[in-house]
Structures are given as structure tokens and as C-alpha cells.
Design a protein around this motif. Structure first.
Motif, PDB file in Angstrom:
ATOM      1  N   MET A 178       0.850  -1.196   0.000  1.00 45.56           N
ATOM      2  CA  MET A 178       0.000   0.000   0.000  1.00 45.56           C
ATOM      3  C   MET A 178       0.885   1.245   0.000  1.00 45.56           C
ATOM      4  O   MET A 178       1.945   1.273   0.583  1.00 45.56           O
ATOM      5  N   ILE A 179       0.394   2.264  -0.660  1.00 50.01           N
ATOM      6  CA  ILE A 179       1.217   3.447  -0.926  1.00 50.01           C
ATOM      7  C   ILE A 179       0.548   4.697  -0.358  1.00 50.01           C
ATOM      8  O   ILE A 179      -0.667   4.846  -0.432  1.00 50.01           O
ATOM      9  N   SER A 180       1.371   5.594   0.182  1.00 52.90           N
ATOM     10  CA  SER A 180       0.880   6.945   0.512  1.00 52.90           C
ATOM     11  C   SER A 180       1.362   7.892  -0.569  1.00 52.90           C
ATOM     12  O   SER A 180       2.547   7.888  -0.922  1.00 52.90           O
ATOM     13  N   LEU A 181       0.450   8.686  -1.088  1.00 59.68           N
ATOM     14  CA  LEU A 181       0.856   9.724  -2.046  1.00 59.68           C
ATOM     15  C   LEU A 181       1.108  11.011  -1.266  1.00 59.68           C
ATOM     16  O   LEU A 181       0.225  11.477  -0.539  1.00 59.68           O
ATOM     17  N   LEU A 182       2.314  11.542  -1.401  1.00 59.15           N
ATOM     18  CA  LEU A 182       2.614  12.848  -0.801  1.00 59.15           C
ATOM     19  C   LEU A 182       2.436  13.885  -1.898  1.00 59.15           C
ATOM     20  O   LEU A 182       3.178  13.888  -2.868  1.00 59.15           O
ATOM     21  N   LEU A 183       1.427  14.700  -1.768  1.00 61.49           N
ATOM     22  CA  LEU A 183       1.126  15.653  -2.839  1.00 61.49           C
ATOM     23  C   LEU A 183       1.485  17.073  -2.404  1.00 61.49           C
ATOM     24  O   LEU A 183       0.815  17.664  -1.551  1.00 61.49           O
ATOM     25  N   LEU A 184       2.552  17.574  -2.995  1.00 61.89           N
ATOM     26  CA  LEU A 184       3.013  18.933  -2.702  1.00 61.89           C
ATOM     27  C   LEU A 184       2.064  19.923  -3.349  1.00 61.89           C
ATOM     28  O   LEU A 184       1.840  19.886  -4.559  1.00 61.89           O
ATOM     29  N   ASN A 185       1.534  20.796  -2.535  1.00 66.27           N
ATOM     30  CA  ASN A 185       0.484  21.675  -3.012  1.00 66.27           C
ATOM     31  C   ASN A 185       0.561  23.008  -2.288  1.00 66.27           C
ATOM     32  O   ASN A 185      -0.398  23.749  -2.192  1.00 66.27           O
ATOM     33  N   GLY A 186       1.754  23.302  -1.768  1.00 70.61           N
ATOM     34  CA  GLY A 186       1.862  24.472  -0.894  1.00 70.61           C
ATOM     35  C   GLY A 186       2.512  25.677  -1.526  1.00 70.61           C
ATOM     36  O   GLY A 186       2.647  26.724  -0.901  1.00 70.61           O
ATOM     37  N   ILE A 233      -7.712  11.396   2.900  1.00 66.29           N
ATOM     38  CA  ILE A 233      -6.720  12.465   2.774  1.00 66.29           C
ATOM     39  C   ILE A 233      -6.290  12.968   4.140  1.00 66.29           C
ATOM     40  O   ILE A 233      -7.122  13.171   5.031  1.00 66.29           O
ATOM     41  N   THR A 234      -4.978  13.117   4.325  1.00 65.87           N
ATOM     42  CA  THR A 234      -4.425  13.728   5.528  1.00 65.87           C
ATOM     43  C   THR A 234      -3.922  15.120   5.134  1.00 65.87           C
ATOM     44  O   THR A 234      -3.161  15.246   4.179  1.00 65.87           O
ATOM     45  N   TYR A 235      -4.390  16.141   5.835  1.00 65.67           N
ATOM     46  CA  TYR A 235      -4.020  17.519   5.499  1.00 65.67           C
ATOM     47  C   TYR A 235      -2.870  17.989   6.386  1.00 65.67           C
ATOM     48  O   TYR A 235      -2.882  17.760   7.598  1.00 65.67           O
ATOM     49  N   ILE A 255      -3.695   9.799   0.770  1.00 63.09           N
ATOM     50  CA  ILE A 255      -3.087  10.964   0.116  1.00 63.09           C
ATOM     51  C   ILE A 255      -2.762  11.956   1.221  1.00 63.09           C
ATOM     52  O   ILE A 255      -3.637  12.314   2.021  1.00 63.09           O
ATOM     53  N   VAL A 256      -1.486  12.328   1.303  1.00 64.72           N
ATOM     54  CA  VAL A 256      -1.102  13.368   2.257  1.00 64.72           C
ATOM     55  C   VAL A 256      -0.948  14.650   1.439  1.00 64.72           C
ATOM     56  O   VAL A 256      -0.161  14.706   0.502  1.00 64.72           O
ATOM     57  N   LEU A 261       5.867   2.690   1.827  1.00 63.39           N
ATOM     58  CA  LEU A 261       6.266   3.173   0.502  1.00 63.39           C
ATOM     59  C   LEU A 261       5.479   4.443   0.214  1.00 63.39           C
ATOM     60  O   LEU A 261       4.277   4.508   0.485  1.00 63.39           O
ATOM     61  N   VAL A 262       6.184   5.431  -0.337  1.00 62.55           N
ATOM     62  CA  VAL A 262       5.496   6.683  -0.657  1.00 62.55           C
ATOM     63  C   VAL A 262       5.782   7.075  -2.102  1.00 62.55           C
ATOM     64  O   VAL A 262       6.823   6.744  -2.652  1.00 62.55           O
ATOM     65  N   VAL A 263       4.809   7.757  -2.692  1.00 63.36           N
ATOM     66  CA  VAL A 263       5.030   8.371  -3.998  1.00 63.36           C
ATOM     67  C   VAL A 263       4.883   9.860  -3.781  1.00 63.36           C
ATOM     68  O   VAL A 263       3.931  10.308  -3.122  1.00 63.36           O
ATOM     69  N   ILE A 264       5.842  10.630  -4.270  1.00 62.44           N
ATOM     70  CA  ILE A 264       5.769  12.080  -4.095  1.00 62.44           C
ATOM     71  C   ILE A 264       5.457  12.729  -5.441  1.00 62.44           C
ATOM     72  O   ILE A 264       6.001  12.335  -6.476  1.00 62.44           O
TER      73      ILE A 264
END
Lengths: 228, 235
Positions: free
Chosen positions: A1-9, A73-75, A48-49, A97-100
Motif C-alpha cells: 500500500m502506498i501513501s501519495l505525498l502531494l506537494l500543493n503548498g 486524505i491527511t491535510y 493521500i497526504v 512506501l510513498v510516492v511524491i
């Protein structure tokens, strides 16, 4: 299982239209939505972070609600630098495992995430050949200091996949050495991790200027009916 | 693989003909949801569609006036809970009461907009909020929405709105890979046409089946090769 780290800042200082660039729209759709939708369709992404620029948490939450994103989603608030933001996203990840990725690359497809996830390598990202020649220079004196072999250089793109532990060591290494990286593949490689690349795509552009926005809009329009 | 199609205004005319067309095996529809106001015609249409569908396609029916937004939202939620997805949405329900400017009753104008504009919008927006990803949305407009016609102010205005709304949907829903088709039939032998042109002989003009045939083609695999910018169907 994967966490997506989504840069959005990011705040998009190069955009003439005021406001954070992730609320810039491509074909009327907030740019952030493209990456969220692509990730939402990937079953192995179970978290999704997502970060938000200071003062814009509610706007980000509303976008997620309006576009019915179903992955939990984690904010997380954005950091002062790209590196701080990445470390803060990673700290909230619940998978090993993470995907950025970054919302400023709206042309990412679900299959891009799937390709990374399916890779045998734990640390791997998309990189693309450079179609032009780059030179090492001293900006202060305008002196050309040597040469670089184009075939051994790559344009670093996102998304990238990492073992969370390797990425964490990468951030610790950068902080300890007082180095500032603008992306994580080279940081992790410098920190001693094995990092690989997969051939990227010229269409996976980063939208940083109004001109990029027009190009992204054209690419999205050309994909009618083909986006998964 | 299940494939769900929804048709509004399905009791008669183009809506009924499209519903029949959606039962044809090459469109691979497994569930057909038909929506219309309660009427003897609708009851008969449901019976006929079920008979034509046999065991191949499940036919689900809802009696609903799509001009009633609250009721419409309730039906959409109930329907989505049952069918879990909507692949094809045909926004066909239409209303008109053609009168001159001086004779337009404002409540009637509001009803025209409610049925012809707000209802298609509500179906799309509610389903998107529920997490649905459409494959195809078909909005039935009219050639009267391309050029205003004397005596048809409310209808012409509503269909012009629907044509433009379809263009926005087409752009914004590319993120889901949705095809948005706007179809503007010219004179078609329907009850609505009889209201617009009471003296016309309906056998001399286009039949609902002809329009349904075009819609079937647009929905099917060939449709993606056709320019979807407000397709005009006329005799």
C-alpha cells in the motif's frame, strides 16, 4: 500500500494572476484536481497526504469535497521550503512506501503512478532526456567553467517513489549537512540510497507560468476521452 | 462489466426512442434507468421496454418531474445508491409553452428553465458530487437554441443556455475523460413539436427514431470520431 505525498503548498510567485498557483485552473478545473483524480483511480494508493498554503486549508478541503475524491486524505500545512514541506508530508504518511508528486504537474496519469509502483526498485522516479545543451558556469564572473555530457544528464520530473525510510534519511542528511535540495531523488542519492529513473515524458510539464498553463490546457484538450 | 444508462423524459418522443435504442446489444448497456412524469404513456413505455429488454438489460423506472429540484435530487441519490454508477446520461426531458413576449408568464419561464437547464445541470452536478465519472453525457438541445424564434422566447433562451452549458461541461469534464454531446434536433414529430407547431403534419417531418439513431451512433464507439460541438440533426 502506498501513501501519495502531494506537494500543493507553493504560492506561485511567477504567476501574474494572484493567489496560490494550485487554485489556477486548467480548462476551468483547479490544477490540483488533475493529480488528485489520477491518484484516486489507483487502488494501491490508500492515503493521500496533501498540504496547503498558509490560510488556504478550507479552499483545499472544498476542492477535495466538490470533486468527490474518495481516497482518505491527511491535510498538512506547507513548510517554509520545498524540503520542509516534503519532510512534513512524509511525517504524516502511514505506509512504508510513498510516492511524491506536485499539483503543479497536472498532466500526470494514473498509469504513471502505477508504473512507479510496479517498478522493482524502491526508489525510482521519472526523468527525461534533455533536448538542449547545458553548461557549468560561474554566474558571478560569467565564466564558462567546463562542459557537461548531455547524455549523462536528465531532467528530473515527478512523480517519484521512495521507501519512506530512505526518504526520511535523505531529509535528515540534507538537514545535517545544511543542504537545500529542490527535489528528492538527487537528495536521496547524495544521502547514499540507491535511486533509479524511468524514462519520463515531454508532456509531463510543470506549470509555473501563464504560458505553461496554456500549453497544459492544450495537452488536456487533446486528451478528450483518453484520460484513463 | 456493468454499464448503466439514464434517460430523462423517457415516456415518449425522443426520450422513448433513445431508451429503445439503448437496449440494442452493441451499446452493451446492462441497466437502463428511465425517468419521466407519471402518465399512462410512461407506464406503457416501461412495459414495452421491459419486454424488449428481457433478461439482458435491467430496466429501472422513476416517476419524477425534473422541474422539481428537491425531488430530482432525492431521486438521483436513491438511483445512485441502487445502480452505483452512471456511464451514460441522456438529458432529454424538455418543456415549452410558446408565447409572445407580452404573454410570457414569469412562473412559466421559470419552469422552462427549471426543466430545460437546471435539471440537466442538477443531474450532472449531483452525480459528480457522489463521485460518479460519466463516460458520455448527451444533452438534447434544439435548433431553436441556435437561433431565436419569434414566439418561442422562453424555449429558445433555455436551449441556447443548454448548448453553452454543454460546451463548458465538455471542457471541464475532460479531467474524467467524459464525452459531452450536445444534440440539436430540428423539427421532430414529438408532442413538444405539436405544441410549437400545431398545424404541421407530423408524418412529413423527422421522427424520434431518426434522432435516436443518431444519438445511438454518437454514444457508440464511432461517436468519438465525430465533432461533438453541438451536433445538428435535421431533415
Amino acid at each position: 500500500m502506498i501513501s501519495l505525498l502531494l506537494l500543493n503548498g507553493g504560492v506561485g510567485s511567477r504567476f501574474e494572476a494572484g493567489g496560490p498557483k494550485q487554485f489556477v485552473t486548467i480548462n476551468g478545473v483547479p490544477i490540483l484536481v488533475y493529480a488528485l483524480k489520477a491518484a484516486d483511480a489507483v487502488a494501491s494508493i490508500t492515503q493521500i497526504v496533501l498540504n496547503f498554503p498558509n490560510g488556504h486549508e478550507e479552499t483545499v478541503r472544498n476542492v477535495v469535497r466538490d470533486y468527490a475524491i474518495s481516497t482518505p486524505i491527511t491535510y498538512v500545512p506547507a513548510g517554509a521550503t520545498r524540503q520542509e514541506s516534503g519532510a512534513a508530508l512524509l511525517a504524516a504518511a502511514t505506509n512504508d512506501l510513498v510516492v511524491i508528486h506536485e499539483s503543479a504537474r497536472p498532466l500526470v496519469q494514473s498509469r504513471d503512478f502505477e508504473t512507479l509502483i510496479a517498478s522493482e526498485h524502491a526508489n525510482v522516479g521519472f526523468m527525461h532526456e534533455i533536448p538542449f545543451t547545458v553548461a557549468p558556469v560561474d554566474p558571478a564572473t560569467h565564466r564558462v567553467t567546463g562542459s557537461l555530457e548531455r547524455s549523462r544528464l536528465r531532467n528530473v520530473q515527478l512523480p517519484q517513489k521512495f521507501a519512506a525510510a530512505d526518504l526520511r534519511r535523505g531529509y535528515e542528511y540534507a538537514q545535517g549537512a545544511d543542504l537545500v535540495y529542490t527535489e528528492d531523488a538527487t537528495m536521496c542519492a547524495d544521502a547514499g540510497a540507491e535511486v533509479f529513473f524511468i524514462e519520463g515524458s515531454e508532456y509531463n510539464i510543470k506549470v509555473t507560468t501563464p504560458g505553461d498553463m496554456n500549453i497544459a490546457s492544450l495537452i488536456v484538450s487533446g486528451r478528450a476521452g483518453g484520460n484513463e | 462489466m456493468s454499464k448503466v444508462a439514464v434517460v430523462t423524459g423517457a415516456s415518449k418522443g425522443i426520450g422513448r426512442a433513445v431508451s429503445e435504442r439503448l437496449l440494442s446489444p452493441e451499446l452493451k448497456v446492462t441497466t437502463l434507468v428511465v425517468i419521466a412524469r407519471q402518465s399512462a404513456e410512461f407506464s406503457q413505455t416501461i412495459v414495452d421496454l421491459r419486454e424488449a429488454a428481457g433478461d439482458r438489460v435491467a430496466v429501472i423506472d422513476y416517476a419524477l418531474d425534473v422541474g422539481d429540484r428537491e425531488e430530482t435530487i432525492a431521486v438521483i441519490h436513491d438511483m445512485y445508491a441502487r445502480v452505483k454508477r452512471v456511464d451514460i446520461l441522456v438529458n432529454n426531458a424538455g418543456y415549452t409553452n410558446p408565447v409572445a413576449i407580452q404573454q410570457v408568464d414569469f412562473a412559466d419561464f421559470e419552469r422552462t428553465i427549471a426543466v430545460n437547464v437546471y435539471a440537466p445541470f442538477t443531474f450532472v452536478q449531483e452525480l459528480l458530487h457522489l463521485g460518479n465519472r460519466f463516460k458520455v453525457i448527451v444533452n438534447i438541445a434544439s435548433t431553436a437554441g441556435i437561433n431565436g424564434r419569434a414566439g418561442w422566447l422562453t424555449y429558445s433562451a433555455s436551449k441556447a443556455a443548454l448548448i453553452n452549458m454543454s460546451e463548458v461541461m465538455r471542457d471541464e469534464l475532460k479531467v474524467d475523460g467524459t464525452r459531452v454531446i450536445c444534440l440539436s434536433p430540428g423539427r421532430t414529430a414529438t408532442d413538444l413539436r405539436r405544441i410549437l407547431a400545431p398545424d404541421e403534419d407530423p408524418t412529413t417531418i423527422m421522427q424520434p427514431e431518426h434522432v435516436a439513431e443518431v444519438i445511438g451512433t454518437m454514444i457508440g464507439p464511432v461517436g468519438r470520431f465525430i465533432d461533438q460541438q453541438n451536433v445538428v440533426v435535421r431533415q
